[in-house]
Structure formats: structure tokens, C-alpha cells
Design an enzyme around this catalytic site. Sequence first.
Site, PDB file in Angstrom:
ATOM      1  N   GLU A  42       0.835  -1.204   0.000  1.00 11.12           N
ATOM      2  CA  GLU A  42       0.000   0.000   0.000  1.00 11.12           C
ATOM      3  C   GLU A  42       0.869   1.254   0.000  1.00 11.12           C
ATOM      4  OE1 GLU A  42      -3.507  -1.951   2.871  1.00 11.12           O
ATOM      5  OE2 GLU A  42      -1.808  -0.897   3.752  1.00 11.12           O
ATOM      6  N   THR A 120      -6.204  -0.556   2.962  1.00 10.89           N
ATOM      7  CA  THR A 120      -7.289  -1.278   2.313  1.00 10.89           C
ATOM      8  C   THR A 120      -8.294  -1.722   3.372  1.00 10.89           C
ATOM      9  OG1 THR A 120      -6.068  -3.337   2.502  1.00 10.89           O
ATOM     10  CG2 THR A 120      -5.801  -2.085   0.459  1.00 10.89           C
ATOM     11  N   LYS A 203     -14.532  -2.276   6.782  1.00  5.60           N
ATOM     12  CA  LYS A 203     -13.989  -3.042   7.914  1.00  5.60           C
ATOM     13  C   LYS A 203     -12.490  -3.201   7.693  1.00  5.60           C
ATOM     14  CE  LYS A 203     -14.237  -7.983   9.148  1.00  5.60           C
ATOM     15  NZ  LYS A 203     -12.980  -8.475   8.587  1.00  5.60           N
ATOM     16  N   ASP A 204     -11.699  -2.846   8.695  1.00  7.72           N
ATOM     17  CA  ASP A 204     -10.247  -2.976   8.538  1.00  7.72           C
ATOM     18  C   ASP A 204      -9.624  -3.504   9.834  1.00  7.72           C
ATOM     19  OD1 ASP A 204     -10.110  -0.895  10.363  1.00  7.72           O
ATOM     20  OD2 ASP A 204      -8.560   0.188   9.261  1.00  7.72           O
ATOM     21  N   MET A 205      -8.279  -3.369   9.928  1.00  8.78           N
ATOM     22  CA  MET A 205      -7.579  -3.903  11.092  1.00  8.78           C
ATOM     23  C   MET A 205      -6.748  -2.844  11.825  1.00  8.78           C
ATOM     24  SD  MET A 205      -6.487  -7.576   9.401  1.00  8.78           S
ATOM     25  CE  MET A 205      -5.610  -8.154  10.833  1.00  8.78           C
ATOM     26  N   ASP A 229     -12.069  -6.095  -0.899  1.00  9.79           N
ATOM     27  CA  ASP A 229     -12.899  -7.302  -0.881  1.00  9.79           C
ATOM     28  C   ASP A 229     -14.287  -6.968  -0.344  1.00  9.79           C
ATOM     29  OD1 ASP A 229     -10.744  -7.322   1.478  1.00  9.79           O
ATOM     30  OD2 ASP A 229     -12.668  -7.986   2.271  1.00  9.79           O
TER      31      ASP A 229
HETATM   32  N1  FMC Z   1     -11.175  -7.186   6.883  1.00 10.66           N
HETATM   33  C1  FMC Z   1     -10.235  -6.632   7.683  1.00 10.66           C
HETATM   34  N2  FMC Z   1      -9.151  -5.988   7.215  1.00 10.66           N
HETATM   35  C2  FMC Z   1      -9.012  -5.832   5.878  1.00 10.66           C
HETATM   36  C3  FMC Z   1      -9.970  -6.394   5.005  1.00 10.66           C
HETATM   37  C4  FMC Z   1     -11.081  -7.099   5.554  1.00 10.66           C
HETATM   38  N3  FMC Z   1     -12.029  -7.653   4.799  1.00 10.66           N
HETATM   39  N4  FMC Z   1      -9.540  -6.125   3.755  1.00 10.66           N
HETATM   40  N5  FMC Z   1      -8.385  -5.430   3.814  1.00 10.66           N
HETATM   41  C5  FMC Z   1      -8.034  -5.242   5.091  1.00 10.66           C
HETATM   42  C6  FMC Z   1      -6.779  -4.509   5.527  1.00 10.66           C
HETATM   43  C7  FMC Z   1      -6.399  -4.575   7.002  1.00 10.66           C
HETATM   44  O1  FMC Z   1      -6.547  -3.289   7.591  1.00 10.66           O
HETATM   45  C8  FMC Z   1      -4.943  -5.046   7.017  1.00 10.66           C
HETATM   46  O2  FMC Z   1      -4.031  -3.987   7.070  1.00 10.66           O
HETATM   47  C9  FMC Z   1      -4.808  -5.774   5.693  1.00 10.66           C
HETATM   48  O3  FMC Z   1      -5.708  -5.132   4.817  1.00 10.66           O
HETATM   49  C10 FMC Z   1      -5.173  -7.235   5.774  1.00 10.66           C
HETATM   50  O4  FMC Z   1      -4.341  -7.997   6.528  1.00 10.66           O
END
Ligand code: FMC
Length: 271
Positions: A42, A120, A203-205, A229
Site C-alpha cells: 500500500e 485497504t 472493515k479494517d484492522m 474485498d
Molecule cells: N477485513 C479486515 N481488514 C481488511 C480487510 C477485511 N475484509 N480487507 N483489507 C483489510 C486490511 C487490514 O486493515 C490489514 O491492514 C490488511 O488489509 C489485511 O491484513
Amino acid sequence: MAPPEDQSEQVKDESTIAASSPSPADDRPVSTIVFVIAMQTEALPLVNKFQLVEDVDPPFPKGVPWVRYYGNYKDLKLNIVCPGKDTVLGVDSVGTISSSLLTYASIQALKPDLIINAGTAGGFKAKGASIGDVFIASHAAFHDRRIPIPVFDLYGVGLRQAFPTPNLLKELNLKVGKLSTGDSLDMSPVDESSITANDATVKDMEGAAVAYVSDLLKVPAILLKAVTDIVDGDKPTAEEFLQNLAAVAAALDEAATQIVDFISGKSLSEL
Ligand code: FMC
């Protein structure tokens, strides 16, 4: 557990921690920006775009894998910080722990006017997200910190409002939605009900963790998330994520560049 749906909206509205309130610094042009970016894929296109260089002696504790790229772009001092590769496993140190530590250390060392967490995310098509869409999060909350005790439940959810950028949103063609953060790429049924309670479109991490630190240290944060996704689709998340990562990283970088161009010469209160 997330609080019951009917009350949670009301309680959450009252318990949302607002973005930093205006201060005299809001009236002078933004000078220093720190991008917090979890994955190298990224970050690198943006590092190249802004012609940043890697700091060979970054202002971080010795031995940590964190990376800082820096340089001047227009009238801005730009930094991109990444949590780097896990020292044992060699993969990007994604997730809330490394992103909050990195955000804390970067704010302490670099004293930015603004944090931008770019990355992402998974998107919910039922809430209008498609692959490649770039969102600015209005709010961020956690979906995997379940503490079913009154008030601790809200602490766990940790809802934060991102720094409001009405003019930037008017000018650029970005979508707006709420972000839900957890330390897993997949989505368990329990997470799903918390994400629904969080009213999330993406939704992310990392996002809510960066927002927590930005609120703690009173540095405004923008959360910029590009959809790799579709969580409520039929493709397996990990597969779809990896398949779209490079193309979506390009869309993310394009949006990040537009945002930086927009910010250049403006004060926080003009964003
Ligand atoms: N759920 C959670 N995180 C992500 C995601 C999903 N469906 N799609 N992409 C991400 C992001 C997270 O923030 C992480 O940095 C990385 O991409 C996935 O390991």
C-alpha cells in the site's frame, strides 16, 4: 458484547468522542503530515509518487521494524510510516497493536499537524461499497472488544469521530461511511453482529486504533480506506483481498495524492 441495538445508537451518539476541537493551530496552513500505512504494497506507490526517501536513522527505538519515509512535497513535510515486517515471520505487521504503537511514536517524534491512516478494507455491498471504492471514514469503532459490563461495553466499542473534512469531501469524489476495526481479516458471526451495531460500511484492522491514539494525543486523523474485498459477497475474503490488493493500492494512492494536493496551502479549519 456490543450493547443491544436499540440502546446502542442512542448511547453511542452520546458517547462518541468528537474529533479534536478547533485550536489556534487550526488557522495556519498544515505543515507536517504523517501517513500511517500498514502494508508495504500500500505504501510503496505513494513513496515513489511523492519521491520520499527512507530514513536510515528513524526516530524510533533501536531494533523495531518500523520504517519512515520522508520528503517535501509542495509546501508540506510528508512522512509515511509503516510498521514494517514482523521480525520473526517477515510479513507486514498489520493490526491494531503495531499501528497504535507506531502512531504514538510517530506523533511524539514528528509532531504532525495531521495523521492520515491510509489502507485497504473490506466493504459491505449492502451498504453501497464496491471493489476499488475509496472511503473517508466519518467514525471508527472496534468490533472485537466485547466487554459485557455496563459502560465497559462502550469502552470496548471505542467509537471515535474522525476529523471532519467537509470541504475536502465536497471537492473530491470520495465516499463516506463508518469504519469498524478488529484484529482479524475474516468475520466471525459474533464480529458480524458488532459490525452491524457499529453501522459500518468498511472493515479494517487498524483504523479505530489509529483514531484512539490520535484522540489521546489530540492530533486530528483522517481515515482513508480503499475496498479490496466484499465482506457480504460470495468470494473467500483472503483470496479476493490478495487478488485485488495491487490494483486497489493504486486507487488508494491516487486518492491520497488528491487529498494531499487539496490540503496543500490550507489550514485544518479549511479542510
Ligand atoms: N477485513 C479486515 N481488514 C481488511 C480487510 C477485511 N475484509 N480487507 N483489507 C483489510 C486490511 C487490514 O486493515 C490489514 O491492514 C490488511 O488489509 C489485511 O491484513
